[in-house]
Design a protein around this motif. Structure first.
Motif, PDB file in Angstrom:
ATOM      1  N   GLN A 131       1.970 -20.646  -4.239  1.00 24.58           N
ATOM      2  CA  GLN A 131       2.501 -19.801  -5.305  1.00 24.58           C
ATOM      3  C   GLN A 131       1.419 -18.880  -5.871  1.00 24.58           C
ATOM      4  N   LEU A 132       0.194 -19.391  -5.960  1.00 23.59           N
ATOM      5  CA  LEU A 132      -0.914 -18.568  -6.437  1.00 23.59           C
ATOM      6  C   LEU A 132      -1.132 -17.376  -5.512  1.00 23.59           C
ATOM      7  N   CYS A 133      -1.015 -17.607  -4.219  1.00 22.05           N
ATOM      8  CA  CYS A 133      -1.135 -16.504  -3.257  1.00 22.05           C
ATOM      9  C   CYS A 133      -0.043 -15.468  -3.485  1.00 22.05           C
ATOM     10  N   PHE A 134       1.176 -15.932  -3.785  1.00 24.72           N
ATOM     11  CA  PHE A 134       2.272 -14.999  -4.043  1.00 24.72           C
ATOM     12  C   PHE A 134       1.981 -14.145  -5.276  1.00 24.72           C
ATOM     13  N   VAL A 135       1.415 -14.772  -6.294  1.00 23.10           N
ATOM     14  CA  VAL A 135       1.065 -14.047  -7.522  1.00 23.10           C
ATOM     15  C   VAL A 135       0.012 -12.983  -7.230  1.00 23.10           C
ATOM     16  N   ILE A 136      -1.046 -13.385  -6.511  1.00 27.98           N
ATOM     17  CA  ILE A 136      -2.130 -12.446  -6.186  1.00 27.98           C
ATOM     18  C   ILE A 136      -1.590 -11.256  -5.404  1.00 27.98           C
ATOM     19  N   ALA A 137      -0.689 -11.516  -4.466  1.00 25.81           N
ATOM     20  CA  ALA A 137      -0.126 -10.432  -3.653  1.00 25.81           C
ATOM     21  C   ALA A 137       0.631  -9.431  -4.509  1.00 25.81           C
ATOM     22  N   ASN A 138       1.306  -9.917  -5.548  1.00 28.49           N
ATOM     23  CA  ASN A 138       2.056  -9.024  -6.427  1.00 28.49           C
ATOM     24  C   ASN A 138       1.164  -8.226  -7.370  1.00 28.49           C
ATOM     25  N   LEU A 139      -0.118  -8.568  -7.424  1.00 27.52           N
ATOM     26  CA  LEU A 139      -1.055  -7.836  -8.267  1.00 27.52           C
ATOM     27  C   LEU A 139      -1.671  -6.640  -7.540  1.00 27.52           C
ATOM     28  N   PHE A 140      -1.402  -6.534  -6.233  1.00 23.52           N
ATOM     29  CA  PHE A 140      -1.935  -5.402  -5.489  1.00 23.52           C
ATOM     30  C   PHE A 140      -1.321  -4.102  -6.003  1.00 23.52           C
ATOM     31  N   PRO A 141      -2.086  -3.019  -5.999  1.00 23.16           N
ATOM     32  CA  PRO A 141      -1.590  -1.742  -6.528  1.00 23.16           C
ATOM     33  C   PRO A 141      -0.300  -1.305  -5.848  1.00 23.16           C
ATOM     34  N   GLY A 142       0.616  -0.786  -6.651  1.00 22.18           N
ATOM     35  CA  GLY A 142       1.878  -0.302  -6.106  1.00 22.18           C
ATOM     36  C   GLY A 142       3.044  -1.163  -6.556  1.00 22.18           C
ATOM     37  N   THR A 143       4.218  -0.612  -6.502  1.00 20.99           N
ATOM     38  CA  THR A 143       5.420  -1.335  -6.926  1.00 20.99           C
ATOM     39  C   THR A 143       6.399  -1.545  -5.781  1.00 20.99           C
ATOM     40  N   SER A 144       6.023  -1.158  -4.589  1.00 17.85           N
ATOM     41  CA  SER A 144       6.922  -1.303  -3.448  1.00 17.85           C
ATOM     42  C   SER A 144       6.798  -2.689  -2.834  1.00 17.85           C
ATOM     43  N   ILE A 145       7.767  -3.031  -2.021  1.00 20.54           N
ATOM     44  CA  ILE A 145       7.705  -4.288  -1.273  1.00 20.54           C
ATOM     45  C   ILE A 145       6.517  -4.254  -0.319  1.00 20.54           C
ATOM     46  N   LEU A 146       6.249  -3.096   0.249  1.00 23.48           N
ATOM     47  CA  LEU A 146       5.137  -2.969   1.188  1.00 23.48           C
ATOM     48  C   LEU A 146       3.798  -3.297   0.533  1.00 23.48           C
ATOM     49  N   SER A 147       3.605  -2.911  -0.719  1.00 26.32           N
ATOM     50  CA  SER A 147       2.335  -3.212  -1.386  1.00 26.32           C
ATOM     51  C   SER A 147       2.129  -4.717  -1.513  1.00 26.32           C
ATOM     52  N   SER A 148       3.193  -5.453  -1.821  1.00 26.44           N
ATOM     53  CA  SER A 148       3.092  -6.913  -1.898  1.00 26.44           C
ATOM     54  C   SER A 148       2.895  -7.520  -0.512  1.00 26.44           C
ATOM     55  N   VAL A 149       3.549  -6.943   0.493  1.00 25.65           N
ATOM     56  CA  VAL A 149       3.381  -7.410   1.871  1.00 25.65           C
ATOM     57  C   VAL A 149       1.928  -7.257   2.306  1.00 25.65           C
ATOM     58  N   ILE A 150       1.319  -6.133   1.969  1.00 22.29           N
ATOM     59  CA  ILE A 150      -0.089  -5.925   2.307  1.00 22.29           C
ATOM     60  C   ILE A 150      -0.959  -6.975   1.626  1.00 22.29           C
ATOM     61  N   GLY A 151      -0.648  -7.288   0.366  1.00 18.71           N
ATOM     62  CA  GLY A 151      -1.392  -8.320  -0.339  1.00 18.71           C
ATOM     63  C   GLY A 151      -1.277  -9.675   0.341  1.00 18.71           C
ATOM     64  N   LEU A 152      -0.059 -10.066   0.705  1.00 20.54           N
ATOM     65  CA  LEU A 152       0.152 -11.334   1.415  1.00 20.54           C
ATOM     66  C   LEU A 152      -0.611 -11.353   2.733  1.00 20.54           C
ATOM     67  N   ARG A 153      -0.566 -10.226   3.438  1.00 19.99           N
ATOM     68  CA  ARG A 153      -1.172 -10.162   4.767  1.00 19.99           C
ATOM     69  C   ARG A 153      -2.697 -10.266   4.694  1.00 19.99           C
ATOM     70  N   LEU A 154      -3.312  -9.608   3.723  1.00 16.61           N
ATOM     71  CA  LEU A 154      -4.768  -9.660   3.599  1.00 16.61           C
ATOM     72  C   LEU A 154      -5.252 -11.077   3.272  1.00 16.61           C
ATOM     73  N   ILE A 155      -4.470 -11.815   2.480  1.00  9.70           N
ATOM     74  CA  ILE A 155      -4.819 -13.207   2.170  1.00  9.70           C
ATOM     75  C   ILE A 155      -4.798 -14.053   3.440  1.00  9.70           C
TER      76      ILE A 155
END
Length: 475
Positions: A131-155
């Motif tokens: 869940q912490l990883c999910f939170v961090i991914a949502n903190l990545f710049p941008g409001t699109s689904i892709l921005s969160s996907v990039i955050g998840l992927r980098l982790i």
């Protein structure tokens, strides 16, 4: 040429493939697996170049939306729930949508519809570090689904290279060829399922391998903490806990030398291991290890604790044993036999018996098989996890990732073969658009005939010698 070909195939896989294009899916995967095998064989003495290639293959997926799994929609949803003050374990997405209590969630409808009815109707089952990883991914710049996907992927990519670092160091200490780690890191199955489809087995595996490295180094207290982090990403490492019994009770520096494992150089590390025949010291360390794992895990879950949380989480985990069916092997055979006598709802009966059988097998491996050395311990993990998957009602493709990473420290190769034929599981629903929406059991049968065939060949035909000087079967 091999690398450039792989890059082109991965690009096609990431940006020009849908799940229902079965022929293209299989052809790309087979080609990638063949090229991966050739790359590892060709460059096994150039680990630096293999590392850069592994990074390049993952980089191809950075801007891609997963095309073989929809779980990432739920990941983003859960992360947002925490950021807005909701406990994700207490509400289903269906309930939240029906009450209209979600406000300000970007792409709310797209996320809700994308996760599918199965995800939206059940409580989340992802542990707190996940869940912490999910939170961090949502903190990545941008409001699109892709921005969160990039955050998840980098982790996940960062976790893979953590696995590469500690896995390589552990292989070197065990006198096993260091290039073995690339059967995992460079494997198309790992790149597609983890980096591509965003499954967090990769993060769990990173903590698991780090823990095993710390344990070998004599830092068992820190190993326990890191193992708890692994459990708090995915619960699967819980099944390994009994296997540490012999490791603490009987392990000693002499046994390391006899088994070709390089004993720790630092004297303090050597002294931290249970001395020979010192049962009391081994018991103390074993109890200490289990206590640290338990306390750390409880503390990580504590922020989400409530009576509703315990009930919801237990109910959701139970679904995997008594409600869901996918890509099973022994269970499907037992189900067909059950149909001959009862004719319906076999999972409700078999799902209750299977966990008991698995627990019995774990304790047999714990007490009746030698698990004193690191190689023996990891081999026991391979056996236990394999038995669990062989008897499970649900085996999603990404589950095999844990089995694959553990196998690189052993003589078993059937997990590598399984990582190749597991792609057949995506063909199981080839009848999805027809009147018969059930899995194609012939395809699943082909997958498991190959896996079991290689396993039995390794056990009964091919003589194994673990990394000790005395010759013996690995079982």
């Amino acid at each position: 040429m091999l690398t450039v070909s792989c890059l082109l195939f991965y690009f096609s896989f990431a940006y020009n493939l849908t799940r229902t294009e079965y022929t293209k899916l299989i052809m790309l995967y087979v080609a990638l697996f063949f090229l991966f095998y050739k790359l590892v064989k060709l460059l096994k003495h150039n680990l630096s170049l293999l590392t850069w290639i592994a990074f390049g293959f993952r980089a191809v997926f950075i801007l891609a939306i997963p095309n073989l799994s929809q779980d990432f929609y739920r990941f983003i949803w859960d992360g947002y729930m925490i950021l807005t003050g909701f406990n994700p374990y207490l509400y289903t997405a269906d309930h939240q949508m029906s009450l209209g209590i979600i406000t300000g969630l970007h792409n709310q409808i797209e996320l809700y519809e994308g996760m599918g009815a199965l995800n939206s109707s059940h409580f989340t089952n992802y542990p707190p570090i996940n869940q912490l990883c999910f939170v961090i991914a949502n903190l990545f710049p941008g409001t699109s689904i892709l921005s969160s996907v990039i955050g998840l992927r980098l982790i996940i990519i960062a976790a893979d290279f953590g696995t590469l670092y500690f896995g390589k160091k552990l292989l070197e200490k065990l006198n096993i060829p260091a290039h073995n780690i690339f059967w995992y890191i460079l494997n198309p199955f790992i790149i597609i399922e983890l980096t591509g489809n965003l499954h967090f087995e990769g993060v769990m595996i990173f903590f698991l391998i780090w823990s095993l490295y710390l344990l070998y180094s004599g830092k068992w207290q820190w190993a326990a903490v890191v193992l708890a982090l692994s459990i708090s990403v995915k619960l699967i490492p819980l099944i390994f806990l009994p296997l540490f019994f012999q490791y603490f009770m009987k392990r000693n520096v002499i046994s390391n030398e006899q088994n070709n494992e390089k004993p720790p150089i630092d004297k303090q590390i050597a002294l931290s291991l249970p001395p020979r025949n010192n049962t009391l010291n081994g018991i103390k360390k074993l109890i200490g290890f289990y206590t640290i794992v338990l306390i750390t895990t409880v503390l990580l879950f504590a922020p989400f604790y409530s009576s509703e949380f315990v009930n919801n989480y237990a109910k959701t985990v139970g679904l995997w044993f008594q409600n869901f069916e996918f890509n099973a092997s022994i269970y499907y055979l037992a189900r067909e036999i059950g149909y001959l006598f009862r004719g319906y709802n076999e999972i409700a009966i078999i799902g209750k018996v299977t966990p008991i059988i698995v627990v019995l097998f774990v304790f047999i491996i714990t007490f009746f098989r030698k698990n004193k050395t690191t190689v023996e311990l990891i081999t026991a993990m391979v056996l236990v996890l394999s038995f669990y998957y062989f008897t499970a009602t649900t085996v999603h493709p990404w589950y095999v990732a844990t089995l694959l990473i553990l196998s690189v420290f052993t003589k078993y190769k059937f997990p590598l073969v399984w990582s190749f034929v597991i792609i057949l599981s995506y063909l199981a629903y080839i009848n999805l658009n027809s009147a018969d929406k059930s899995e194609n059991l012939w395809i699943i049968g082909l997958e498991y005939v190959i896996v079991y065939g290689v396993l039995f060949w390794e056990i009964f035909t091919k003589k194994h010698y673990s990394s000790i000087s005395s010759k013996r079967w690995i079982l």
